[in-house]
Scaffold this motif. Structure first.
Motif, PDB file in Angstrom:
ATOM      1  N   SER A  28       0.940  -1.060  -0.024  1.00 60.37           N
ATOM      2  CA  SER A  28       0.074   0.018  -0.043  1.00 60.37           C
ATOM      3  C   SER A  28       0.719   1.161   0.116  1.00 60.37           C
ATOM      4  CB  SER A  28      -1.062   0.029   1.169  1.00 60.37           C
ATOM      5  OG  SER A  28       0.027  -0.145   2.500  1.00 60.37           O
ATOM      6  N   ALA A  29       2.041   1.289   0.759  1.00 60.53           N
ATOM      7  CA  ALA A  29       3.003   2.372   0.582  1.00 60.53           C
ATOM      8  C   ALA A  29       3.577   2.550  -0.670  1.00 60.53           C
ATOM      9  CB  ALA A  29       3.828   1.998   1.755  1.00 60.53           C
ATOM     10  N   PRO A  99      -6.242  -2.423  -1.827  1.00 64.03           N
ATOM     11  CA  PRO A  99      -6.926  -1.158  -2.444  1.00 64.03           C
ATOM     12  C   PRO A  99      -7.597  -0.129  -1.557  1.00 64.03           C
ATOM     13  CG  PRO A  99      -7.652  -3.330  -3.524  1.00 64.03           C
ATOM     14  CD  PRO A  99      -6.784  -3.574  -2.314  1.00 64.03           C
ATOM     15  N   PRO A 100      -8.238  -0.586  -0.614  1.00 58.90           N
ATOM     16  CA  PRO A 100      -9.036   0.458   0.401  1.00 58.90           C
ATOM     17  C   PRO A 100      -7.629   1.413   1.053  1.00 58.90           C
ATOM     18  CG  PRO A 100     -10.025  -1.527   0.647  1.00 58.90           C
ATOM     19  CD  PRO A 100      -8.659  -1.829  -0.314  1.00 58.90           C
ATOM     20  N   LEU A 101      -6.640   0.572   1.383  1.00 56.01           N
ATOM     21  CA  LEU A 101      -5.740   1.348   1.973  1.00 56.01           C
ATOM     22  C   LEU A 101      -4.938   2.416   0.939  1.00 56.01           C
ATOM     23  CD1 LEU A 101      -3.700  -1.539   3.722  1.00 56.01           C
ATOM     24  CD2 LEU A 101      -4.787   0.332   4.867  1.00 56.01           C
ATOM     25  N   VAL A 102      -4.800   2.069  -0.333  1.00 59.43           N
ATOM     26  CA  VAL A 102      -4.217   3.055  -1.056  1.00 59.43           C
ATOM     27  C   VAL A 102      -5.120   4.232  -1.478  1.00 59.43           C
ATOM     28  CG1 VAL A 102      -3.254   3.145  -3.523  1.00 59.43           C
ATOM     29  CG2 VAL A 102      -2.742   1.000  -2.258  1.00 59.43           C
ATOM     30  N   ILE A 103      -6.378   3.890  -1.523  1.00 57.31           N
ATOM     31  CA  ILE A 103      -7.431   4.882  -1.807  1.00 57.31           C
ATOM     32  C   ILE A 103      -7.595   5.875  -0.818  1.00 57.31           C
ATOM     33  CG2 ILE A 103     -10.061   5.442  -2.192  1.00 57.31           C
ATOM     34  CD1 ILE A 103     -10.057   2.746  -4.024  1.00 57.31           C
ATOM     35  N   GLY A 104      -7.549   5.228   0.747  1.00 57.53           N
ATOM     36  CA  GLY A 104      -7.605   6.120   1.733  1.00 57.53           C
ATOM     37  C   GLY A 104      -6.188   7.035   2.043  1.00 57.53           C
ATOM     38  N   ILE A 159       3.199   6.613   5.747  1.00 64.74           N
ATOM     39  CA  ILE A 159       3.338   4.997   6.165  1.00 64.74           C
ATOM     40  C   ILE A 159       2.725   4.858   7.713  1.00 64.74           C
ATOM     41  CG2 ILE A 159       5.117   3.249   6.456  1.00 64.74           C
ATOM     42  CD1 ILE A 159       6.542   4.698   4.363  1.00 64.74           C
ATOM     43  N   VAL A 160       3.326   5.789   8.574  1.00 65.24           N
ATOM     44  CA  VAL A 160       2.677   5.505   9.928  1.00 65.24           C
ATOM     45  C   VAL A 160       1.315   5.507  10.070  1.00 65.24           C
ATOM     46  CG1 VAL A 160       2.655   6.580  12.329  1.00 65.24           C
ATOM     47  CG2 VAL A 160       4.789   6.580  10.838  1.00 65.24           C
ATOM     48  N   THR A 161       0.459   6.340   9.118  1.00 60.95           N
ATOM     49  CA  THR A 161      -0.818   6.313   9.309  1.00 60.95           C
ATOM     50  C   THR A 161      -1.535   4.944   8.645  1.00 60.95           C
ATOM     51  OG1 THR A 161      -1.058   8.733   8.842  1.00 60.95           O
ATOM     52  CG2 THR A 161      -2.945   7.467   8.358  1.00 60.95           C
ATOM     53  N   LEU A 162      -0.720   4.492   7.902  1.00 61.38           N
ATOM     54  CA  LEU A 162      -1.259   3.234   7.137  1.00 61.38           C
ATOM     55  C   LEU A 162      -1.149   2.126   8.259  1.00 61.38           C
ATOM     56  CD1 LEU A 162       0.566   3.408   3.698  1.00 61.38           C
ATOM     57  CD2 LEU A 162      -1.883   2.855   3.970  1.00 61.38           C
ATOM     58  N   VAL A 163      -0.227   2.178   9.107  1.00 59.45           N
ATOM     59  CA  VAL A 163      -0.169   1.259   9.981  1.00 59.45           C
ATOM     60  C   VAL A 163      -1.371   1.091  10.822  1.00 59.45           C
ATOM     61  CG1 VAL A 163       0.912   0.568  12.345  1.00 59.45           C
ATOM     62  CG2 VAL A 163       2.311   1.244  10.473  1.00 59.45           C
ATOM     63  N   SER A 164      -1.982   2.433  11.242  1.00 60.42           N
ATOM     64  CA  SER A 164      -3.314   2.406  11.771  1.00 60.42           C
ATOM     65  C   SER A 164      -4.357   1.840  11.239  1.00 60.42           C
ATOM     66  CB  SER A 164      -3.538   3.801  12.570  1.00 60.42           C
ATOM     67  OG  SER A 164      -3.669   4.825  11.377  1.00 60.42           O
ATOM     68  N   TYR A 165      -4.118   2.228   9.625  1.00 57.48           N
ATOM     69  CA  TYR A 165      -5.354   1.963   8.782  1.00 57.48           C
ATOM     70  C   TYR A 165      -5.495   0.132   8.847  1.00 57.48           C
ATOM     71  CZ  TYR A 165      -6.084   6.557   7.080  1.00 57.48           C
ATOM     72  OH  TYR A 165      -6.497   7.714   6.828  1.00 57.48           O
ATOM     73  N   THR A 166      -4.260  -0.323   8.827  1.00 47.12           N
ATOM     74  CA  THR A 166      -4.176  -1.871   8.716  1.00 47.12           C
ATOM     75  C   THR A 166      -4.901  -2.451   9.906  1.00 47.12           C
ATOM     76  OG1 THR A 166      -1.867  -1.929   9.543  1.00 47.12           O
ATOM     77  CG2 THR A 166      -2.154  -1.877   7.201  1.00 47.12           C
ATOM     78  N   ALA A 167      -4.711  -1.828  11.035  1.00 49.19           N
ATOM     79  CA  ALA A 167      -5.190  -2.206  12.261  1.00 49.19           C
ATOM     80  C   ALA A 167      -6.672  -2.263  12.249  1.00 49.19           C
ATOM     81  CB  ALA A 167      -4.618  -1.537  13.531  1.00 49.19           C
ATOM     82  N   MET A 168      -7.134  -0.997  11.733  1.00 47.24           N
ATOM     83  CA  MET A 168      -8.687  -0.989  11.411  1.00 47.24           C
ATOM     84  C   MET A 168      -9.435  -1.803  10.560  1.00 47.24           C
ATOM     85  SD  MET A 168      -9.459   3.303  11.777  1.00 47.24           S
ATOM     86  CE  MET A 168      -8.028   3.687  10.941  1.00 47.24           C
ATOM     87  N   SER A 169      -8.629  -2.273   9.545  1.00 50.66           N
ATOM     88  CA  SER A 169      -8.824  -3.241   8.620  1.00 50.66           C
ATOM     89  C   SER A 169      -9.151  -4.593   9.028  1.00 50.66           C
ATOM     90  CB  SER A 169      -7.994  -3.748   7.195  1.00 50.66           C
ATOM     91  OG  SER A 169      -6.857  -4.207   7.878  1.00 50.66           O
TER      92      SER A 169
END
Length: 222
Positions: A28-29, A99-104, A159-169
Motif C-alpha cells: 500500500s505504501a 486497494p482501500p488502504l491506497v485509496i484512503g 506510512i505511519v498512518t497506514l499502520v493504523s489503517y491496517t489495524a482498522m481493517s
C-alpha cells in the motif's frame, strides 16, 4: 483483575500476522507513493496556473481529495467492498485490504506533497523558468530536489498512518496484527494476545518514524 496468561499467545500465528501487516504496509505504501506523488505535483502545478482549464482541474481534484480524506477509513473500507471485489476478487485478507488502504492514503499523501512543494522558494523556480527549463525539468531538478526533506517527512507520516489503517481493517477480516488483536482480544477475551499485537504495532511505528526522521535529517544537511 486476572493475571495475563501469555501461554495463550501462538507465536507462529503472531509471526504470520506480523508478516501480513508488513505485506499490506509495503504494497500500500508503494502504490500510495506511485499515485499520491504525481497527484500532489498536479495539485501544486494546477494551483499556480493562470489557465482556466487548470483552475478547473484543481477545483475538481481538490474536491475529490478532500472527500476521500474526510471519510473515516473504517467506513471507506466497507463502502469499497464491491469495488475491491471487482478489482482483486476478494475484500478480505491481505489482497483485499490493499486497494482501500491506497485509496484512503493516496489523497492524504497528495495533499502533504502539495504542501511540501509550496514551501519551495519561488525565487528558485522563477530562476529555472528564466533559464528556459521545461515544466518536467523544473519538477525533477528543482521542486523534487528542494522539497525532498519535506516529501520524506510526508511519506513517513503517511506510512505511519497506514499502520493504523491496517489495524482498522481487522474489523472486516483484513488480516495482520489488527485482525489478530480483534479476534483474540475482543471476541475471545484473550487480553495477552491483544497486548502483544498492540506492542508490536507500536514498535513498528517507532521504527518507521525513526527511519523517516533519520532520512529527513540526512537530506536536510545536504
Amino acid at each position: 483483575m486476572s493475571e495475563l496468561d501469555f501461554s495463550q499467545v501462538s507465536w507462529e500465528e503472531l509471526w504470520n500476522s506480523t508478516v501480513e501487516t508488513l505485506q499490506m504496509l509495503g504494497a500500500s505504501a508503494l502504490f500510495t507513493l506511485i499515485i499520491g506523488l504525481p497527484l500532489g505535483i498536479l495539485l501544486f502545478l494546477a494551483s499556480r496556473s493562470s489557465l482556466t482549464l487548470m483552475k478547473v482541474v484543481y477545483i475538481v481534484l481538490s474536491f475529490i481529495v478532500n472527500i476521500l480524506r474526510s471519510v473515516p477509513f473504517i467506513i471507506l473500507i466497507v463502502a469499497l467492498i464491491p469495488f475491491t471485489r471487482s478489482l482483486v476478487g476478494t475484500s478480505t485478507g491481505v489482497l483485499g485490504t490493499i486497494p482501500p488502504l491506497v485509496i484512503g492514503a493516496a489523497p492524504f499523501f497528495a495533499r502533504l506533497v502539495e504542501t511540501s512543494l509550496r514551501e519551495v522558494d519561488k525565487g528558485v523556480i522563477e530562476a529555472a523558468q528564466a533559464m528556459g527549463a521545461s515544466t518536467g525539468q523544473i519538477i525533477r531538478r528543482v521542486l523534487l530536489r528542494e522539497a525532498l526533506p519535506g516529501l520524506l517527512a510526508a511519506l513517513t507520516i503517511t506510512i505511519v498512518t497506514l499502520v493504523s489503517y491496517t489495524a482498522m481493517s481487522g474489523m472486516i477480516g483484513g488480516g495482520g496484527l489488527g485482525t489478530l488483536a480483534i479476534n483474540y482480544g475482543y471476541y475471545r477475551y484473550e487480553t495477552a494476545v491483544m497486548i502483544v499485537a498492540v506492542v508490536l504495532m507500536v514498535v513498528l511505528v517507532q521504527l518507521l518514524q525513526m527511519a523517516g526522521d533519520r532520512l529527513v535529517r540526512h537530506y536536510t544537511r545536504k
